[in-house]
Scaffold this active site. Sequence first.
Site, PDB file in Angstrom:
ATOM      1  N   ASP A  67       0.825  -1.209   0.000  1.00 47.33           N
ATOM      2  CA  ASP A  67       0.000   0.000   0.000  1.00 47.33           C
ATOM      3  C   ASP A  67       0.858   1.257   0.000  1.00 47.33           C
ATOM      4  O   ASP A  67       2.065   1.202   0.245  1.00 47.33           O
ATOM      5  CB  ASP A  67      -0.958  -0.008   1.202  1.00 47.33           C
ATOM      6  CG  ASP A  67      -0.271  -0.375   2.520  1.00 47.33           C
ATOM      7  OD1 ASP A  67       0.967  -0.412   2.558  1.00 47.33           O
ATOM      8  OD2 ASP A  67      -0.981  -0.620   3.510  1.00 47.33           O
ATOM      9  N   ASN A 135      -7.475  -2.201  14.549  1.00 48.74           N
ATOM     10  CA  ASN A 135      -8.882  -2.492  14.230  1.00 48.74           C
ATOM     11  C   ASN A 135      -9.022  -3.727  13.327  1.00 48.74           C
ATOM     12  O   ASN A 135     -10.079  -3.962  12.762  1.00 48.74           O
ATOM     13  CB  ASN A 135      -9.545  -1.275  13.565  1.00 48.74           C
ATOM     14  CG  ASN A 135      -8.911  -0.919  12.223  1.00 48.74           C
ATOM     15  OD1 ASN A 135      -7.954  -1.572  11.783  1.00 48.74           O
ATOM     16  ND2 ASN A 135      -9.424   0.107  11.574  1.00 48.74           N
ATOM     17  N   HIS A 137      -7.280  -4.272  10.525  1.00 49.85           N
ATOM     18  CA  HIS A 137      -7.041  -4.064   9.098  1.00 49.85           C
ATOM     19  C   HIS A 137      -5.751  -4.734   8.652  1.00 49.85           C
ATOM     20  O   HIS A 137      -4.827  -4.925   9.437  1.00 49.85           O
ATOM     21  CB  HIS A 137      -7.108  -2.577   8.703  1.00 49.85           C
ATOM     22  CG  HIS A 137      -5.923  -1.736   9.029  1.00 49.85           C
ATOM     23  ND1 HIS A 137      -6.022  -0.494   9.604  1.00 49.85           N
ATOM     24  CD2 HIS A 137      -4.592  -1.915   8.829  1.00 49.85           C
ATOM     25  CE1 HIS A 137      -4.820   0.026   9.743  1.00 49.85           C
ATOM     26  NE2 HIS A 137      -3.927  -0.816   9.283  1.00 49.85           N
ATOM     27  N   GLU A 142      -9.723  -1.446   5.517  1.00 50.36           N
ATOM     28  CA  GLU A 142     -10.394  -1.126   6.777  1.00 50.36           C
ATOM     29  C   GLU A 142     -11.627  -2.003   6.963  1.00 50.36           C
ATOM     30  O   GLU A 142     -12.137  -2.585   6.001  1.00 50.36           O
ATOM     31  CB  GLU A 142     -10.811   0.355   6.780  1.00 50.36           C
ATOM     32  CG  GLU A 142      -9.659   1.343   6.606  1.00 50.36           C
ATOM     33  CD  GLU A 142      -8.773   1.471   7.859  1.00 50.36           C
ATOM     34  OE1 GLU A 142      -8.824   0.594   8.745  1.00 50.36           O
ATOM     35  OE2 GLU A 142      -8.025   2.460   7.930  1.00 50.36           O
TER      36      GLU A 142
HETATM   37  C1  GLP Z   1      -0.481   0.661   8.551  1.00 47.80           C
HETATM   38  C2  GLP Z   1      -0.130  -0.199   7.352  1.00 47.80           C
HETATM   39  C3  GLP Z   1      -0.339  -1.664   7.624  1.00 47.80           C
HETATM   40  C4  GLP Z   1       0.270  -2.042   8.955  1.00 47.80           C
HETATM   41  C5  GLP Z   1      -0.384  -1.254  10.058  1.00 47.80           C
HETATM   42  C6  GLP Z   1       0.150  -1.587  11.443  1.00 47.80           C
HETATM   43  O1  GLP Z   1      -1.793   1.034   8.608  1.00 47.80           O
HETATM   44  N1  GLP Z   1      -0.863   0.168   6.181  1.00 47.80           N
HETATM   45  O2  GLP Z   1       0.218  -2.431   6.572  1.00 47.80           O
HETATM   46  O3  GLP Z   1       0.111  -3.424   9.187  1.00 47.80           O
HETATM   47  O4  GLP Z   1      -0.132   0.117   9.813  1.00 47.80           O
HETATM   48  O5  GLP Z   1       1.332  -0.886  11.674  1.00 47.80           O
HETATM   49  P1  GLP Z   1       2.289  -1.088  12.908  1.00 47.80           P
HETATM   50  O6  GLP Z   1       3.078  -2.328  12.585  1.00 47.80           O
HETATM   51  O7  GLP Z   1       3.158   0.129  12.909  1.00 47.80           O
HETATM   52  O8  GLP Z   1       1.455  -1.236  14.100  1.00 47.80           O
END
Ligand code: GLP
Length: 250
Positions: A67, A135, A137, A142
């Site tokens: 992404d 959440n 995702h 989402e």
């Molecule tokens: C973002 C990314 C996800 C990732 C999530 C959790 O929203 N788009 O790919 O898994 O954050 O991030 P973190 O590992 O910093 O908690």
Amino acid sequence: MKWIVANTYDAMSRWAADIVLDIVRQNPRAVLGLATGATPIGLYEALVRDKRENGTDYSQITCVNLDEYCGLPETHTQSYAYFMRHHLLDALEIPRAHAFIENGMAEDAMEECRRYDALLDKHPRDIQILGIGSNGHIAFNEPGTSFDKTTHVISLAESTIRDNARFFSSVDEVPTRAFTMGPKSILASKKILILASGSGKAKAVLDTLTGPVTEDVPASCLQTHPDCTLICDEAAAALLPAEWKAGVGV
Ligand code: GLP
């Protein structure tokens, strides 16, 4: 869906690195699906350390990312393109021409999604690395996203904007939209590895592993994949039933 509860973040990262390294050593032309966020940084550090110590060759590896924020150029320090170069791609000496990510500055979003879907078809992934949002995702899918979606543009949930504000100087700077592979694109990977660390992910881990398969919890779609493993540390496993916390499960 398999799961592994590692004692610590470092143990989780090493476990994940062993799985990725197995694939890279067996197939020097493997296609790796990569993720951003804080969680996979330990995995990426382990891969960089291995390259330094053992000289693992990535010159023929292809990488595709999940992404990218809409409106951030690849030179922006919070763009996911920048994150990947900084944390992994440059250190592994992966040729720029072998590393793909959505173009956050694309003027025609629909066209960019079509381009990325075609690219994913051309480079079928051997493994997809995922983190998880608090959440539930995955990538930027989402809650409520249809499991049938391929690459698309999504409006980020308020909770995601708040969670990701720690990487920006203020919450107002966090982009509100992003390009993301869809659940269907993620499920197309041959193998999937999802990492979760810290108590903030405990509810998402519980729902992903033990809850119903529902679009309200995007990561629950992974239960339908034939070769998906969740690796988490003890803090992220905190809400799992006692017998699930024991270690490795199938
Ligand atoms: C973002 C990314 C996800 C990732 C999530 C959790 O929203 N788009 O790919 O898994 O954050 O991030 P973190 O590992 O910093 O908690």
